[in-house]
Design a protein around this motif. Structure first.
Motif, short mmCIF file in Angstrom:
data_model
loop_
_atom_site.label_atom_id
_atom_site.label_comp_id
_atom_site.label_asym_id
_atom_site.label_seq_id
_atom_site.Cartn_x
_atom_site.Cartn_y
_atom_site.Cartn_z
N UNK A 258 0.82 -1.21 0.00
CA UNK A 258 0.00 0.00 0.00
C UNK A 258 0.86 1.26 0.00
N UNK A 259 1.92 1.25 0.81
CA UNK A 259 2.83 2.40 0.85
C UNK A 259 3.57 2.54 -0.48
N UNK A 260 3.97 1.42 -1.08
CA UNK A 260 4.62 1.47 -2.39
C UNK A 260 3.70 2.08 -3.44
N UNK A 261 2.43 1.71 -3.38
CA UNK A 261 1.46 2.27 -4.33
C UNK A 261 1.34 3.78 -4.14
N UNK A 262 1.31 4.22 -2.89
CA UNK A 262 1.21 5.66 -2.61
C UNK A 262 2.39 6.41 -3.20
N UNK A 263 3.57 5.79 -3.18
CA UNK A 263 4.78 6.47 -3.65
C UNK A 263 4.78 6.71 -5.15
N UNK A 264 4.03 5.92 -5.90
CA UNK A 264 3.98 6.11 -7.36
C UNK A 264 2.66 6.71 -7.83
N UNK A 265 1.62 6.63 -7.01
CA UNK A 265 0.31 7.15 -7.43
C UNK A 265 0.32 8.66 -7.57
N UNK A 266 1.01 9.35 -6.66
CA UNK A 266 1.01 10.82 -6.69
C UNK A 266 1.67 11.37 -7.94
N UNK B 208 9.07 9.92 10.39
CA UNK B 208 7.82 9.15 10.40
C UNK B 208 7.80 8.16 11.57
N UNK B 209 6.63 8.00 12.14
CA UNK B 209 6.47 7.09 13.29
C UNK B 209 5.32 6.11 13.12
N UNK B 210 4.63 6.17 11.97
CA UNK B 210 3.47 5.29 11.76
C UNK B 210 3.38 4.93 10.28
N UNK B 211 2.56 3.91 10.00
CA UNK B 211 2.34 3.52 8.61
C UNK B 211 1.70 4.65 7.83
N UNK B 212 0.74 5.34 8.44
CA UNK B 212 0.08 6.46 7.76
C UNK B 212 1.07 7.58 7.47
N UNK B 213 1.94 7.86 8.43
CA UNK B 213 2.94 8.89 8.22
C UNK B 213 3.90 8.53 7.09
N UNK B 214 4.30 7.26 7.04
CA UNK B 214 5.19 6.80 5.98
C UNK B 214 4.50 6.91 4.62
N UNK B 215 3.24 6.48 4.58
CA UNK B 215 2.49 6.56 3.33
C UNK B 215 2.35 7.99 2.83
N UNK B 216 2.11 8.92 3.74
CA UNK B 216 1.96 10.33 3.37
C UNK B 216 3.27 10.91 2.84
N UNK B 217 4.36 10.62 3.53
CA UNK B 217 5.66 11.15 3.10
C UNK B 217 6.05 10.59 1.74
N UNK B 218 5.87 9.29 1.55
CA UNK B 218 6.21 8.70 0.26
C UNK B 218 5.29 9.20 -0.84
N UNK B 219 4.04 9.48 -0.51
CA UNK B 219 3.12 10.07 -1.47
C UNK B 219 3.62 11.44 -1.92
N UNK B 220 4.08 12.26 -0.97
CA UNK B 220 4.55 13.60 -1.28
C UNK B 220 5.87 13.56 -2.05
N UNK B 221 6.76 12.66 -1.68
CA UNK B 221 8.02 12.51 -2.42
C UNK B 221 7.73 12.08 -3.87
N UNK B 222 6.67 11.30 -4.03
CA UNK B 222 6.32 10.79 -5.36
C UNK B 222 6.05 11.86 -6.39
N UNK B 223 5.67 13.07 -5.96
CA UNK B 223 5.48 14.16 -6.92
C UNK B 223 6.75 14.40 -7.72
N UNK B 224 7.89 14.14 -7.08
CA UNK B 224 9.17 14.35 -7.76
C UNK B 224 9.43 13.41 -8.91
N UNK B 225 8.64 12.35 -9.02
CA UNK B 225 8.78 11.44 -10.15
C UNK B 225 8.48 12.11 -11.48
N UNK B 226 7.83 13.29 -11.43
CA UNK B 226 7.54 14.04 -12.66
C UNK B 226 8.80 14.61 -13.28
N UNK B 227 9.93 14.54 -12.57
CA UNK B 227 11.19 15.01 -13.15
C UNK B 227 11.51 14.25 -14.44
N UNK B 228 10.99 13.05 -14.57
CA UNK B 228 11.23 12.28 -15.80
C UNK B 228 10.67 13.01 -17.02
#
Length: 471
Positions: free
Chosen positions: A89-97, A135-155
C-alpha cells in the motif's frame, strides 16, 4: 537557406563553412531550432551538453530520493509494525502521486521551461525526504512517500529538455540516455541507502531505528545542491531560457492549455502510454519490491544489505540498457523510417515479457540473478524505444505528449502494485508471471499506432500480404 539570427537569443550559431552551422564546437541544425546534431558526451558546454547532463543528473537524484525507502524496508517494516500488505500500500502511494503531476508538468514545460520546473521539483523532494526521517506510523510513511512521489515528474521534464536540445536524427539516443542514466538512480539508491545505513550503525554508532532515519539526510542534501546548481547554470533551449525568448519574440509563446489539449487528444499518446506502463511501470514496481522479494522470497532469504545489493543490479542496467533501446530505434529509423522504430519497440517489449516469466520461475539466487539482469535490459530498452517515438507524435505539443506517456508509466506502477496487493501477496512469483503475460500482450499494440506523415506497422503487413498474393 535563410537563417534568422535574433539578437535576443542568448546563444548565436555561426556558419563555419557553407551549410555547416555551429554553436561553439557543437554542430547544429538551423532548420530544427539550432538543435545539436551530435552528443559530445565529455563536454559540459552550454547550452546543449550542459542541459544534457543536468537533465539526466536531476532525474537521477530525484529517482534516488524517490526510492530511498525501498532498500531499507526490511528495517523500516518491523520498526513501524507493518505487514506485507501495508508495504504494498505504501509502495502504491509512492507512485500514485506522480500520475497527476506528470500530466501537469509536461504542458508547464512548454509554458515555463524545463529548468524552472525541474528546480522546483527537486526542491520539493529535498523537503519531504528530510521529513521522511521523522515518520512514526504507517500512515505517516504513506503520506511522506506520497509527497516525495510528486518528484517522479522530473522524468517528463528530462525527456522534454533533451528533446529541446537534440536533432531528430539522434533524439532517440539522447532521450534514452538521459532517461536511462536518470533511472540508474533506482539502482544506486539500493546500494547508497544500505551503505549509509551501515555507516550509521558501524561508524557513527547509532542504533537501527536512528540509523535508517539519519540515512535520509544524505539524499536530501544531494538533491538540494543539484537544484541550486541547475537553477544558476543551465538553459531551457539552444538559444536560452524560454521565458526570455517568448518575451523577446524569438519564439511564439505556448500555453500549458494548448499543449495539453493537442497532446492529450492524440490517440497515439495514449497507446504509447499503455505500452510505457508495461515497461517503466514495471521498473517502478520492481524497484519497490525487489529487495523485499529477495529478503522473504522462497529459496532466497538473504539479509537486508545483500537483498539491497542484489536488487540494485536491476537498476544498474540503466547505464547502457535504455540507451541501447534508443540506439535500436535510431538504427531502425535509418533502415525503415518510423516502421523501423516500431519494430524495435515491439521486439523489446515482447522479450521483456518473456524474460519476466522466466525470472518468476527461478527459486535460487544463481538462477534468479542472471534472469533479473537480462530482464532488466529489455525493460529499460523498451523505455528507450518508447521515447524515441514520442517526439514524432505531436512535435508542436511535445510537453503534452510527454505528460501522457510519462504519466502512464506511473499508472502502470499503481496497477501492478494493486494487482500484487490483492492477488499475489502469498505468491510473488506467480504475480511476476502474470505481469509477464500482460507485457507480451502490450507489445502488439504497436500494430495500431499510426503517426501522421510516417510509416506504420500495418503497412508492413499489407505489403507482405500483397507480395504473398502475387507469388
Amino acid at each position: 537557406m535563410e537563417v534568422v539570427q535574433h539578437d535576443a537569443a542568448r546563444y548565436k550559431a555561426t556558419e563555419s563553412e557553407p551549410g555547416v552551422w555551429k554553436m561553439g564546437s557543437m554542430p547544429v541544425d538551423p532548420q530544427q531550432g539550432f538543435k545539436a546534431k551530435e552528443i559530445q558526451l565529455f563536454s559540459f558546454a552550454r547550452p546543449h551538453m550542459r542541459a544534457f547532463h543536468y537533465a539526466w543528473l536531476s532525474f537521477f537524484v530525484a529517482f534516488t530520493c524517490w526510492f530511498a525507502f525501498a532498500p531499507l524496508m526490511p528495517v523500516v517494516r518491523p520498526a513501524l509494525g507493518m505487514n506485507l500488505k501495508q508495504v504494498f500500500a505504501v509502495n502504491i502511494a509512492s507512485v500514485a502521486s506522480t500520475i497527476t503531476t506528470r500530466f501537469i508538468v509536461g504542458p508547464l514545460c512548454d509554458k515555463m521551461g524545463p529548468k524552472r520546473c525541474q528546480t522546483f521539483l527537486l526542491a520539493w523532494i529535498t523537503v519531504f525526504v528530510l521529513l521522511g526521517a521523522s515518520v512514526t506510523s504507517v500512515w505517516g510513511l504513506g503520506l511522506v512517500r506520497f509527497m516525495i512521489g510528486f518528484g517522479g515528474a522530473t522524468f517528463v521534464v528530462t525527456q522534454f529538455w533533451s528533446s529541446q536540445m537534440f536533432a531528430a536524427e539522434i533524439v532517440g539516443v539522447a532521450n534514452a540516455t538521459t532517461a536511462g542514466w536518470g533511472n540508474l538512480g533506482g539502482g544506486v539508491t539500493q546500494m547508497l541507502m544500505v551503505g549509509v545505513y551501515s555507516f550509521m550503525l558501524n561508524v557513527v554508532g547509532v542504533g537501527k531505528n536512528d540509523g535508517w532515519r539519519l540515512s535520509f539526510i544524505v539524499p536530501a542534501f544531494i538533491a538540494g545542491v543539484v537544484a541550486i546548481c541547475m537553477w544558476t547554470s543551465s538553459d531551457d533551449s539552444p538559444r536560452g531560457d524560454l521565458n526570455h525568448l517568448y518575451a523577446s519574440g524569438v519564439l511564439q509563446r505556448k500555453t500549458a492549455k494548448d499543449s495539453m489539449k493537442v497532446g492529450f487528444s492524440n490517440i497515439n499518446s495514449w497507446l504509447l502510454g499503455i505500452q510505457y506502463a508495461c515497461c517503466f511501470g514495471v521498473e517502478l514496481h520492481v524497484n519497490n519490491i525487489a529487495a523485499t522479494y529477495f529478503a522473504i522470497g522462497e529459496g532466497f532469504h538473504v539479509g537486508v544489505v545483500d537483498a539491497g545489493l542484489i536488487a540494485s543490479l536491476f537498476g544498474w542496467m540503466n547505464v547502457f540498457a535504455r540507451s541501447s533501446g534508443g540506439f535500436f530505434s535510431d538504427y531502425g529509423n535509418k533502415v525503415a523510417g518510423m516502421r523501423g522504430r516500431m519494430w524495435a519497440h515491439t521486439i523489446c517489449l515482447f522479450l521483456e515479457g518473456v524474460l519476466l516469466i522466466v525470472f518468476s520461475r527461478m527459486k535460487t539466487l544463481p538462477g534468479a540473478i542472471p534472469c533479473l539482469v537480462v530482464f532488466s535490459f529489455f525493460v529499460q530498452a523498451s523505455e528507450g524505444t518508447s521515447f524515441a517515438i514520442v517526439p514524432y507524435v505531436e512535435p508542436a505539443a511535445l510537453g503534452g505528449v510527454c505528460a501522457v506517456v510519462g504519466a502512464w508509466g506511473n499508472i502502470g506502477a499503481v496497477a501492478w502494485g494493486m494487482m500484487f496487493l490483492f492477488g499475489f501477496t502469498g505468491n510473488l512469483g506467480n504475480g511476476f508471471a502474470t505481469l509477464g503475460c500482460l507485457i507480451i500482450a502490450s507489445a502488439f499494440i504497436t500494430f495500431v499506432i499510426k503517426i501522421d506523415g510516417h510509416s506504420h506497422m500495418t503497412g508492413t503487413l499489407a505489403r507482405a500480404a500483397g507480395m504473398y498474393g502475387k507469388a
